[in-house]
Each structure stands twice: as structure tokens, then as C-alpha cells.
Write an enzyme that holds these catalytic residues in place. Sequence first.
Site, PDB file in Angstrom:
ATOM      1  CG  HIS A   1      -1.972  -0.611   1.137  1.00  0.00           C
ATOM      2  ND1 HIS A   1      -2.903  -1.395   1.872  1.00  0.00           N
ATOM      3  CD2 HIS A   1      -2.839  -1.163  -0.070  1.00  0.00           C
ATOM      4  CE1 HIS A   1      -3.936  -2.111   1.602  1.00  0.00           C
ATOM      5  NE2 HIS A   1      -3.971  -1.950   0.277  1.00  0.00           N
TER       6      HIS A   1
ATOM      7  CG  ASP B   1      -0.439   3.937   3.936  1.00  0.00           C
ATOM      8  OD1 ASP B   1      -0.410   2.967   3.174  1.00  0.00           O
ATOM      9  OD2 ASP B   1      -0.837   3.789   4.834  1.00  0.00           O
TER      10      ASP B   1
ATOM     11  CG  ASP C   1      -1.556  -1.583   7.418  1.00  0.00           C
ATOM     12  OD1 ASP C   1      -0.914  -0.922   8.136  1.00  0.00           O
ATOM     13  OD2 ASP C   1      -2.038  -0.966   6.462  1.00  0.00           O
TER      14      ASP C   1
END
Length: 334
Positions: free
Chosen positions: A72, A74, A222
Amino acid sequence: MILDNRTLMELTFLGTSAGVPTRHRNVTALALQPEQARPWILVDCGEGTQHRLLRCPLSVAKLGLILITHLHGDHCYGLPGLLASRAMATLAREHQSLTLIGPKGLKAMLEAIMHYSQLSLNFPLEIIELPEHGGEHHWHNHGIEAIPLKHNITSFAYQIKEPDFPGSFDKLLAIADGIPEGPVYGRLKQRDSFVLNDGRFVNGADYCRPDMPGRTVIIAGDNEQPALLEPYLSNCQLLVHEATYTESVFNQLTVRVQHSTAASVGSSSTKAGLKNLILTHFSPRYANSDKVHDKHSLDEIRLEAEQYFKNTLFLANDFDQYVLTRKGILQPKV
């Protein structure tokens, strides 16, 4: 407490926001400075990470290992710029090579950017793509294990285990055994086995104190299910984990996201007997204080975590630095 900098592992948070940057937080990046290796480790590299490094004593020229938890943006959009800047730095011989570990697709992504932007590197770059089940690697005698997590894209936690510390030489024991001081003590310190001038056979290991186990830290990407890490936490001195939401906010989301709450991380950490926990990767919904209108406060995350986790707990801010001693004590760096 006075801390000995020679016996510390240091962590510097370069970005602690989830998804997008805020005025006070950049997106995810974390620097780890091992005690037993001269190069340092970067875990994730969100956009703007190299700008954060300009405000830290860390040198991109001495960066030796980058661990990407997932792809991802970020967590990885800062990579091309960081690599380009490193290519323009003066690199000492011992710091030239760079290893990059991450999920499948990382190599293709970087090669495409390098090709179309005509980026060439003046240092050896090794890119290791992980299978879905993770895997183990070694870097400067440190064990690096990738642990699969639950997210809507392949995501890993990285368990970083440093080597054991050799026990110190027991000079008094050698003296008690009638071993004269001199060059022979150097061989005993190295745990050599040899014959003394008086004919006695000695084993240097018998004159050294027991080894001290190295520290183990886990830095997670995450993850919807913190419980996946419970089997790994029993021998772990520190867990760094996302706490994107509180339970009340998470349950009100119209779009279900695969992230953790402060409650879920705190509960799993307590079940596993974890001693030290640092939370990061906070939703921009949470302001740093309760004085901001129409915003939740980061104190809500702290209070929820404290309901479930009673040991050492910190919520990271950008540029926060923490030290972990050899005895597993976690403290902010002063």
C-alpha cells in the site's frame, strides 16, 4: 535511570499516520538501529520519508536494510526517492550494499519506476521477494523472519532477532586456576582450546560467563488479526503494531477495513504476556489533543489500549525515539 548507549537498541519513528499524512504526522516509516550492526534498518518507507531523515541524525548512506511490510502506498511510495538520494551520497565501502525485502511485486514496481525515470544506482541492491507464507533471512548475524498477517493485500510483520551477546571473560576464575596473566588471556577470551606451558589443556569457554540472549522485536504491518502474532510474542521484548481505530469508531465505519483497534492489539498482547508495546499508524480522524473540533482525540486510543494492556505502553509520534536495553527495558530516549 542512566542508560548506557553502548547496550541499547534504538527506534526512531519517522511517520505514524495511517493512509495519508497530516500536519503533525507523516505516513509510515520506522528506523531501527541495532547494537551489533553498524548499518541501520528501515521498516516501511512512506512518501516523504527522506525528508523526515533530514531532521534526524540517521544517514541514508549508512542504511543497510529496508523491510517493506506491504505494498500500500503509505508504506512504500517513498522508496524511489530514497534510493535515488542514496545513489547521490558518498558511500563508504562497508555501507555500499543495500538489501530490500518485501512482498511479491516489489521488484517489478521498482524496476518499472527505475526504467521509465532513468534512475540508475551506483551501489549493489538486492531485492528479496517473499512468498505468501513469509520466510527467514539473515542480515549481519541478525535473524529476520517475515510473519504473514491478515489484510486486504499481502502484509507481513518482521521479527528481528539479534545474536546472543558473548559472556564476558572471568579473569578471577583464571587467576584462581593459576593461569598467569598475559597473551594467554586473550585466547581464553576468544574461547580457544589449547595447551598451557605447564601442560594443562584449557578450554576458553570454561572461563567465560554464560551468553546473554539477544533481543527480539516484532514490527508489524497492517493487520486485522493481532492474535496471529501471539505465538511469536512469548520470547519477544517489544511489539510495534498499528492501532488505526478505537472499537467505537471502527464499528461505525461504513466500509469495512482490515485494520486493528487499540482493544484488539492490547488484548492479544496481554494474552501473550508481552512486556512492551508501541502503537502507531493512527487514523487521521484522531487529533493529537482534544482541543480540535470535530475530531476524535488520540487519548481515546490510549485509554482503550490501557484497558486491555497493563505493561509498558507508548503511542508513537513522529520523531519519537525509544531505546530498548539488553534487559528488555523500553524507555523514551532523552
